[in-house]
Every structure is written in C-alpha cells, then in structure tokens.
Design a protein around this motif. Structure first.
Motif, PDB file in Angstrom:
ATOM      1  N   GLU A   1       0.922  -1.112  -0.036  1.00 25.50           N
ATOM      2  CA  GLU A   1      -0.053   0.174  -0.045  1.00 25.50           C
ATOM      3  C   GLU A   1       0.949   1.191   0.099  1.00 25.50           C
ATOM      4  O   GLU A   1       1.929   1.422   0.943  1.00 25.50           O
ATOM      5  N   TYR A   2       0.888   2.089  -1.134  1.00 28.75           N
ATOM      6  CA  TYR A   2       1.630   3.076  -1.191  1.00 28.75           C
ATOM      7  C   TYR A   2       0.558   4.570  -1.005  1.00 28.75           C
ATOM      8  O   TYR A   2      -0.430   4.670  -1.804  1.00 28.75           O
ATOM      9  N   ASN A   3       0.616   5.143  -0.047  1.00 34.51           N
ATOM     10  CA  ASN A   3      -0.313   6.309   0.513  1.00 34.51           C
ATOM     11  C   ASN A   3      -1.762   5.993  -0.004  1.00 34.51           C
ATOM     12  O   ASN A   3      -2.449   6.596  -0.708  1.00 34.51           O
ATOM     13  N   HIS A   4      -2.140   5.103   0.679  1.00 35.39           N
ATOM     14  CA  HIS A   4      -3.388   4.548   0.676  1.00 35.39           C
ATOM     15  C   HIS A   4      -3.982   3.914  -0.603  1.00 35.39           C
ATOM     16  O   HIS A   4      -5.222   3.855  -0.833  1.00 35.39           O
ATOM     17  N   SER A   5      -3.104   3.563  -1.601  1.00 37.25           N
ATOM     18  CA  SER A   5      -3.296   2.975  -2.800  1.00 37.25           C
ATOM     19  C   SER A   5      -2.362   2.061  -3.153  1.00 37.25           C
ATOM     20  O   SER A   5      -1.468   1.492  -2.761  1.00 37.25           O
TER      21      SER A   5
END
Ligand SMILES: Cc1cc2nc3c(=O)[nH]c(=O)nc-3n(C[C@H](O)[C@H](O)[C@H](O)COP(=O)(O)O)c2cc1C
Length: 188
Positions: free
Chosen positions: A76-80
C-alpha cells in the motif's frame, strides 16, 4: 499441473510482497508452476507508443494467457496501489485485454496494522473495470500487517497462523478457478 503468473507490486529487492509470492512459488512447486512477471521492465504507459507493444509487455501477456490464474501481491503506497503496478495494469488492459475472465487472487503485506486493505480495495476496483473484467476471488482477503515480523532472514514466511490462513485461501482459489471454467470461455 496448474500454472500461475505472479505479480509483485513492489520493485525493491527486499520486498515483502515479492517474498510472499516467492514463498508460495517454492512451497507449491510440486503441484503449481508459478512464474514472475517483472513489471519493473515495463515502460511508462503512453497511448502514443502503445501500438508497438514492448517485448516485456508481450511476454507478460503470453504468460497470463497461458496461466490458469494470476496472484497479485500489492504493497500500500499512500492508501492505494504503487504507481508501477498501476502502470503494468494499464498496459495489460489494452489490446488483448488479457485479464478478461482471468481468475485473480489479491494479497498484500505492509508494515502497518491494516495489511494493505485500502490498496486492495483499489486493486479490486481496477480489476473490475471494462479493460480488465477479472474474476477476482470474492469474499476472501489476505491482509498481512506488521509483515516484517512474519518472515525470517531467508525470506520464509514463518508465522504459523498466516501460513495456515494463506494455504486455506489458495485452496479456495483453486476451487474458484475450476468452478468458473465454463464462464472463463464465454464471450460476454
Ligand atoms: C511511498 C510509500 C508510501 C507508503 N504508504 C503506506 C500506506 O499508505 N499504508 C501502509 O500501511 N504502508 C505504507 N507504506 C509502507 C509499506 O507498506 C512498506 O514499506 C511495505 O513493506 C512495502 O512493501 P514491500 O516490502 O513489498 O516493498 C508506504 C511506503 C512507501 C515507500
């Protein structure tokens, strides 16, 4: 013997998501042939260049076409999802639309407690788009939080509860592949 294509959403060498897939590849090697798609070799998607499909993308298309299913492990990178994974999925949503009616199992490792649940929700949406129309396994989520504590130095998944859980979901995924066989062939 079944064949799975593997996609790790992280490009880093010590990626826990890649280790998770490598662990499954090793554990199931007698019964399932699993092969990685290297998304770091995909150029940035651009409609101006898509007519000439790059070799790396062609290779991935072939691997997915020949596979019974695809396993995607996303961080997960910055919630995506990470940009590299989205880029690969954009390439693979064009021309052959190789994910259409392809069984897919989503999973993910993160350092935090929620184990990539927000990224996985986005990934399900992406795979449900007209360009993909993938048959993602419903009703099951493999969310591995505090992931660095669940692997040993050699990259083996050592957390017993997680191992048992993943083995169970993988069995359901194989049932899902077999149960959707006719549907996979239908023109919709
Ligand atoms: C750019 C960036 C953004 C991140 N954002 C999140 C996040 O939104 N939620 C989360 O749980 N972890 C986040 N992390 C931490 C990752 O979950 C952690 O680095 C994970 O191990 C990455 O996966 P990998 O080991 O497969 O590379 C982020 C890491 C990076 C580099």
């Amino acid at each position: 013997m079944k064949t799975f294509a593997l996609i790790a959403g992280s490009l880093r060498k010590e990626s826990l998501n890649r280790k998770l897939l490598a662990y499954l590849q090793e554990t199931y090697k007698v019964d399932i042939k699993m092969e990685f798609i290297e998304i770091n070799e995909f150029p940035l998607f651009n409609e101006d260049i898509e007519a000439e499909v790059p070799e790396q993308v062609k290779k991935a298309i072939q691997l997915i076409q020949e596979s019974d299913g695809v396993l995607i492990a996303t961080p997960e990178y910055n919630h995506s999802v990470p940009g590299a994974l989205k880029n690969a999925l954009d390439w693979l949503s064009r021309k052959e639309k190789v994910f259409v009616k392809k069984p897919v199992l989503i999973m993910g490792c993160s350092g935090g407690p929620v184990g990539t649940s927000r990224a996985q929700n986005h990934l399900r949406l992406i795979l449900n788009s007209p360009g993909h129309q993938a048959l993602t396994l419903p009703g099951n989520e493999i969310l591995i939080g505090q992931a660095s504590t669940k692997f040993n130095d050699k990259g083996t998944l050592t957390d017993d509860k997680t191992v048992i859980f993943i083995n169970g979901v993988l069995k359901k995924f194989i049932t899902w592949i077999d149960a959707t066989k006719e549907w996979q062939k239908e023109e919709i």
